[in-house]
Design a protein around this motif. Structure first.
Motif, PDB file in Angstrom:
ATOM      1  N   GLY A 197       1.136  -1.087  -0.095  1.00 14.12           N
ATOM      2  CA  GLY A 197      -0.235   0.560   0.114  1.00 14.12           C
ATOM      3  C   GLY A 197       1.112   1.411   0.061  1.00 14.12           C
ATOM      4  N   ASP A 198       0.054   2.068   0.256  1.00 13.72           N
ATOM      5  CA  ASP A 198       0.970   3.926   0.256  1.00 13.72           C
ATOM      6  C   ASP A 198       2.141   4.026   1.241  1.00 13.72           C
ATOM      7  OD1 ASP A 198      -0.032   6.538  -1.039  1.00 13.72           O
ATOM      8  OD2 ASP A 198       1.150   6.350   0.931  1.00 13.72           O
ATOM      9  N   SER A 199       2.745   4.466   0.916  1.00 13.52           N
ATOM     10  CA  SER A 199       4.659   5.068   2.009  1.00 13.52           C
ATOM     11  C   SER A 199       3.035   5.139   3.500  1.00 13.52           C
ATOM     12  CB  SER A 199       5.209   5.392   1.558  1.00 13.52           C
ATOM     13  OG  SER A 199       4.622   7.099   1.303  1.00 13.52           O
ATOM     14  N   ASN A 200       2.290   6.482   3.218  1.00 12.68           N
ATOM     15  CA  ASN A 200       2.001   6.412   4.984  1.00 12.68           C
ATOM     16  C   ASN A 200       0.626   5.559   5.103  1.00 12.68           C
ATOM     17  OD1 ASN A 200      -0.249   8.547   5.500  1.00 12.68           O
ATOM     18  ND2 ASN A 200       2.135  10.076   6.008  1.00 12.68           N
ATOM     19  N   LEU A 201       0.650   5.006   6.486  1.00 18.26           N
ATOM     20  CA  LEU A 201      -0.225   4.922   7.383  1.00 18.26           C
ATOM     21  C   LEU A 201      -1.736   5.154   6.793  1.00 18.26           C
ATOM     22  CD1 LEU A 201      -1.181   2.670   8.174  1.00 18.26           C
ATOM     23  CD2 LEU A 201      -0.574   2.945  10.399  1.00 18.26           C
ATOM     24  N   GLY A 202      -1.765   6.808   7.377  1.00 22.29           N
ATOM     25  CA  GLY A 202      -2.602   8.120   7.297  1.00 22.29           C
ATOM     26  C   GLY A 202      -3.152   7.722   6.048  1.00 22.29           C
ATOM     27  N   THR A 203      -2.454   7.611   5.354  1.00 24.22           N
ATOM     28  CA  THR A 203      -2.494   8.096   3.554  1.00 24.22           C
ATOM     29  C   THR A 203      -3.961   6.667   3.657  1.00 24.22           C
ATOM     30  OG1 THR A 203      -1.519   9.657   2.729  1.00 24.22           O
ATOM     31  CG2 THR A 203      -3.008   8.287   1.621  1.00 24.22           C
ATOM     32  N   GLN A 204      -2.821   5.361   4.012  1.00 27.50           N
ATOM     33  CA  GLN A 204      -3.848   4.428   3.194  1.00 27.50           C
ATOM     34  C   GLN A 204      -4.486   4.354   3.751  1.00 27.50           C
ATOM     35  OE1 GLN A 204      -2.389   1.846   1.219  1.00 27.50           O
ATOM     36  NE2 GLN A 204      -3.708   0.931   1.425  1.00 27.50           N
ATOM     37  N   MET A 205      -5.706   4.407   5.000  1.00 25.45           N
ATOM     38  CA  MET A 205      -6.358   3.706   6.042  1.00 25.45           C
ATOM     39  C   MET A 205      -7.875   4.697   4.831  1.00 25.45           C
ATOM     40  SD  MET A 205      -6.398   2.170   8.476  1.00 25.45           S
ATOM     41  CE  MET A 205      -5.359   1.211   9.559  1.00 25.45           C
ATOM     42  N   VAL A 206      -6.870   6.774   4.818  1.00 28.47           N
ATOM     43  CA  VAL A 206      -8.474   7.373   4.109  1.00 28.47           C
ATOM     44  C   VAL A 206      -8.580   6.366   2.766  1.00 28.47           C
ATOM     45  CG1 VAL A 206      -8.492   9.279   3.094  1.00 28.47           C
ATOM     46  CG2 VAL A 206      -7.577   9.306   5.423  1.00 28.47           C
ATOM     47  N   VAL A 207      -7.695   6.039   1.746  1.00 29.37           N
ATOM     48  CA  VAL A 207      -7.906   5.008   0.949  1.00 29.37           C
ATOM     49  C   VAL A 207      -9.143   3.925   1.563  1.00 29.37           C
ATOM     50  CG1 VAL A 207      -6.806   4.098  -0.930  1.00 29.37           C
ATOM     51  CG2 VAL A 207      -6.458   5.960  -0.182  1.00 29.37           C
ATOM     52  N   THR A 208      -8.882   3.467   2.454  1.00 26.14           N
ATOM     53  CA  THR A 208      -9.134   2.084   2.602  1.00 26.14           C
ATOM     54  C   THR A 208     -10.611   2.262   3.264  1.00 26.14           C
ATOM     55  OG1 THR A 208      -7.414   1.249   3.019  1.00 26.14           O
ATOM     56  CG2 THR A 208      -9.279  -0.416   3.715  1.00 26.14           C
ATOM     57  N   PHE A 209     -10.382   3.751   3.834  1.00 24.36           N
ATOM     58  CA  PHE A 209     -12.053   3.928   4.729  1.00 24.36           C
ATOM     59  C   PHE A 209     -13.453   4.324   3.287  1.00 24.36           C
ATOM     60  CE2 PHE A 209     -10.655   2.278   9.011  1.00 24.36           C
ATOM     61  CZ  PHE A 209     -11.469   1.729   9.727  1.00 24.36           C
ATOM     62  N   GLU A 210     -12.788   5.534   2.273  1.00 28.00           N
ATOM     63  CA  GLU A 210     -13.535   5.841   1.578  1.00 28.00           C
ATOM     64  C   GLU A 210     -15.100   4.674   1.348  1.00 28.00           C
ATOM     65  OE1 GLU A 210     -13.933   8.997   0.557  1.00 28.00           O
ATOM     66  OE2 GLU A 210     -12.558   9.230   2.307  1.00 28.00           O
ATOM     67  N   LEU A 211     -14.140   2.732   0.617  1.00 31.85           N
ATOM     68  CA  LEU A 211     -14.844   2.222   0.224  1.00 31.85           C
ATOM     69  C   LEU A 211     -15.623   2.058   1.184  1.00 31.85           C
ATOM     70  CD1 LEU A 211     -16.044   0.612  -2.071  1.00 31.85           C
ATOM     71  CD2 LEU A 211     -14.060  -1.548  -0.674  1.00 31.85           C
ATOM     72  N   PHE A 212     -15.581   2.285   2.513  1.00 32.49           N
ATOM     73  CA  PHE A 212     -15.933   1.573   3.336  1.00 32.49           C
ATOM     74  C   PHE A 212     -17.279   2.274   3.803  1.00 32.49           C
ATOM     75  CE2 PHE A 212     -17.056   2.786   8.260  1.00 32.49           C
ATOM     76  CZ  PHE A 212     -17.968   1.142   8.905  1.00 32.49           C
ATOM     77  N   PHE A 213     -16.824   3.445   4.134  1.00 35.38           N
ATOM     78  CA  PHE A 213     -17.454   4.366   4.470  1.00 35.38           C
ATOM     79  C   PHE A 213     -18.634   5.182   3.142  1.00 35.38           C
ATOM     80  CE2 PHE A 213     -14.094   7.523   6.274  1.00 35.38           C
ATOM     81  CZ  PHE A 213     -14.957   7.444   7.417  1.00 35.38           C
ATOM     82  N   LYS A 214     -18.625   4.673   1.185  1.00 36.66           N
ATOM     83  CA  LYS A 214     -19.660   4.724   1.122  1.00 36.66           C
ATOM     84  C   LYS A 214     -20.474   3.977   1.315  1.00 36.66           C
ATOM     85  CE  LYS A 214     -16.966   7.066  -2.533  1.00 36.66           C
ATOM     86  NZ  LYS A 214     -16.197   6.193  -3.903  1.00 36.66           N
ATOM     87  N   SER A 215     -20.521   2.240   1.921  1.00 34.00           N
ATOM     88  CA  SER A 215     -21.118   1.254   1.951  1.00 34.00           C
ATOM     89  C   SER A 215     -22.653   1.599   3.005  1.00 34.00           C
ATOM     90  CB  SER A 215     -19.949  -0.246   2.524  1.00 34.00           C
ATOM     91  OG  SER A 215     -19.827  -0.064   3.479  1.00 34.00           O
ATOM     92  N   ILE A 216     -21.576   2.747   4.335  1.00 39.18           N
ATOM     93  CA  ILE A 216     -22.517   2.784   5.471  1.00 39.18           C
ATOM     94  C   ILE A 216     -23.458   4.320   5.744  1.00 39.18           C
ATOM     95  CG2 ILE A 216     -21.037   0.825   6.783  1.00 39.18           C
ATOM     96  CD1 ILE A 216     -20.055   4.224   8.132  1.00 39.18           C
ATOM     97  N   MET A 217     -22.983   4.984   4.335  1.00 37.74           N
ATOM     98  CA  MET A 217     -23.842   6.396   4.373  1.00 37.74           C
ATOM     99  C   MET A 217     -25.161   5.722   3.602  1.00 37.74           C
ATOM    100  SD  MET A 217     -21.163   8.538   2.460  1.00 37.74           S
ATOM    101  CE  MET A 217     -22.190  10.026   2.607  1.00 37.74           C
TER     102      MET A 217
END
Length: 191
Positions: free
Chosen positions: A170-190
Motif C-alpha cells: 500500500g501507500d508509504s503513509n499509513l494515514g493515507t492508506q487508511m483514508v483510501v481504504t475507508f473511502e469504500l467503507f464510508f460509501k457502504s454505510i452512508m
C-alpha cells in the motif's frame, strides 16, 4: 484503595509516563527503564501490565482514539469528515512499517496481550457505536445495519489495513492508506 483500583492507577501512571516521554524524546528513544522510573515503579512491574513497549504504544493509541471518537459525536454537521480526520491522525503514532509490524506482533504475542487488546477494542467499539447511532439519527449513515455491526466492521477494516501496510503493501503513509481504504467503507454505510 482496593487492589483493582491500585492496579488501574499503576497502569495509568505507566501510560502517562510513556506519553510524556514519547512526546519529549520520541518513541524510539524512550526505554522501558525510563518509563518505569518516571512512573515510580520497578521495572518488573511494567511487565505485569505490558508485554513490551509495542504493547504499550498500542494501548496509548486506542485510549487516544476512544477520546477522539467521543468528541466526534458532539460535532455539528456531518460526522464523516471528522472520522476521516481521525483516521489520518493514526499515522502520528506509527512512523515506520517496522514499528507497526512490531506492534501487530506484540498485540498477539500472548493470550494476556490478546485479552488486553480486546478490552481496549471493546472500549473503542462502545464509543464508536454512539457516533454511528448519532449518524443514523441524523440520517448520515444507513439504518439497515445495526450500529454495533458497522463498528465491528470498521475495526476489522482498520486492523486489516494496518497489518497489510506493516507488511510493506500500500501507500508509504499509513494515514493515507487508511483514508483510501475507508473511502469504500464510508460509501457502504452512508444513507
Amino acid at each position: 484503595m482496593n487492589r483493582e483500583d491500585k492496579k488501574r492507577l499503576t497502569r495509568q501512571n505507566v501510560l502517562n509516563a510513556a506519553i510524556e516521554l514519547f512526546a519529549e524524546q520520541s518513541y524510539e528513544a524512550t526505554t522501558i527503564t525510563q518509563i518505569t522510573e518516571r512512573a515510580g515503579i520497578a521495572k518488573g512491574t511494567f511487565f505485569n501490565y505490558f508485554a513490551n513497549k509495542e504493547d504499550l504504544i498500542c494501548d496509548i493509541q486506542v485510549i487516544w482514539a476512544v477520546e477522539e471518537v467521543r468528541r466526534i459525536k458532539e460535532q455539528p454537521g456531518l460526522l464523516i469528515p471528522h472520522i476521516r480526520y481521525l483516521i489520518m491522525q493514526i499515522d502520528k503514532f506509527h512512523a515506520s512499517r517496522q514499528l507497526m509490524l512490531a506492534v501487530n506482533q506484540g498485540i498477539i504475542s500472548s493470550p494476556k496481550a490478546i485479552r488486553n487488546q480486546l478490552e481496549q477494542i471493546d472500549e473503542l467499539v462502545k464509543a464508536l457505536t454512539e457516533v454511528i447511532e448519532e449518524g443514523q439519527r441524523r440520517g448520515e449513515f444507513t439504518s439497515s445495519l445495526p450500529a454495533a455491526m458497522i463498528c465491528e466492521i470498521a475495526i476489522q477494516t482498520y486492523l486489516g489495513t494496518r497489518l497489510y501496510w506493516s507488511m510493506g503493501r500500500g501507500d508509504s503513509n499509513l494515514g493515507t492508506q487508511m483514508v483510501v481504504t475507508f473511502e469504500l467503507f464510508f460509501k457502504s454505510i452512508m444513507a
